[in-house]
Design an enzyme around this catalytic site. Sequence first.
Site, PDB file in Angstrom:
ATOM      1  N   ASP A   9       6.764 -19.745  -1.280  1.00  0.00           N
ATOM      2  CA  ASP A   9       6.059 -20.989  -1.323  1.00  0.00           C
ATOM      3  C   ASP A   9       7.328 -21.955  -1.517  1.00  0.00           C
ATOM      4  O   ASP A   9       8.335 -21.628  -1.471  1.00  0.00           O
ATOM      5  CB  ASP A   9       4.944 -20.729  -2.426  1.00  0.00           C
ATOM      6  CG  ASP A   9       5.521 -20.723  -3.664  1.00  0.00           C
ATOM      7  OD1 ASP A   9       6.742 -20.669  -3.998  1.00  0.00           O
ATOM      8  OD2 ASP A   9       4.776 -20.700  -4.600  1.00  0.00           O
ATOM      9  N   THR A  68       6.596 -17.337 -10.083  1.00  0.00           N
ATOM     10  CA  THR A  68       6.848 -16.229 -10.917  1.00  0.00           C
ATOM     11  C   THR A  68       6.958 -14.829 -10.259  1.00  0.00           C
ATOM     12  O   THR A  68       7.601 -13.837 -10.737  1.00  0.00           O
ATOM     13  CB  THR A  68       5.818 -15.902 -11.844  1.00  0.00           C
ATOM     14  OG1 THR A  68       4.360 -15.618 -11.069  1.00  0.00           O
ATOM     15  CG2 THR A  68       5.471 -17.178 -12.632  1.00  0.00           C
ATOM     16  N   HIS A  99      10.278   5.939  -7.271  1.00  0.00           N
ATOM     17  CA  HIS A  99       9.077   6.697  -8.009  1.00  0.00           C
ATOM     18  C   HIS A  99       7.824   6.041  -7.281  1.00  0.00           C
ATOM     19  O   HIS A  99       7.030   6.818  -7.150  1.00  0.00           O
ATOM     20  CB  HIS A  99       8.980   6.312  -9.246  1.00  0.00           C
ATOM     21  CG  HIS A  99       9.984   6.977 -10.180  1.00  0.00           C
ATOM     22  ND1 HIS A  99      10.254   7.000 -11.453  1.00  0.00           N
ATOM     23  CD2 HIS A  99      11.209   7.623  -9.854  1.00  0.00           C
ATOM     24  CE1 HIS A  99      11.157   7.558 -11.979  1.00  0.00           C
ATOM     25  NE2 HIS A  99      11.951   8.030 -10.858  1.00  0.00           N
ATOM     26  N   HIS A 134       6.529  12.353  -7.445  1.00  0.00           N
ATOM     27  CA  HIS A 134       6.235  11.009  -7.276  1.00  0.00           C
ATOM     28  C   HIS A 134       5.181  11.029  -6.042  1.00  0.00           C
ATOM     29  O   HIS A 134       4.442   9.978  -5.767  1.00  0.00           O
ATOM     30  CB  HIS A 134       7.390  10.060  -7.122  1.00  0.00           C
ATOM     31  CG  HIS A 134       8.299  10.229  -8.146  1.00  0.00           C
ATOM     32  ND1 HIS A 134       7.793   9.936  -9.526  1.00  0.00           N
ATOM     33  CD2 HIS A 134       9.561  10.890  -8.439  1.00  0.00           C
ATOM     34  CE1 HIS A 134       8.770  10.087 -10.260  1.00  0.00           C
ATOM     35  NE2 HIS A 134       9.893  10.810  -9.771  1.00  0.00           N
TER      36      HIS A 134
END
Length: 147
Positions: A9, A68, A99, A134
């Site tokens: 963004d 963020t 994982h 996993h």
Amino acid sequence: MMKIAMGNDHSAIELKNIIREFVEEKGYEVIDFGTNSTESCDYPVYGEKVGRAVASGEADLGIVICGTGVGISLAANKVKGVRACVCSEPYSARLSRMHNNSNVLAFGARVVGSELAKMITEEWLNAEFEGGRHERRVNMLMEIENR
């Protein structure tokens, strides 16, 4: 040549360009789905574009960046087949691939600096899915997605 879809963004233009150059120097092709405008825009648009490119196979992996990393990762994760992880340090980035078989990396331009973002990206790109125990867990995630 492996293709990396990138999206961002308005808050992450500078960091996207730094990471784009870093990734290209490592020999990856970048498909840029991000904005290059500083005008306020909606991060879900760019998270979805990257998610769809990865899910369709147009790109092998994706990197998304907003303030963020959280919002744009949520948008990417709404696309079936995407496993986006927000990482603010290299260890989680590496383990998200090993994982969780993450296929989209997210981080925040207001959270990490460019050098840390490069370290996060490098660890993520260099890691490989381990499979084994996993694999069962990643399959469980995909089952949830299909319900």
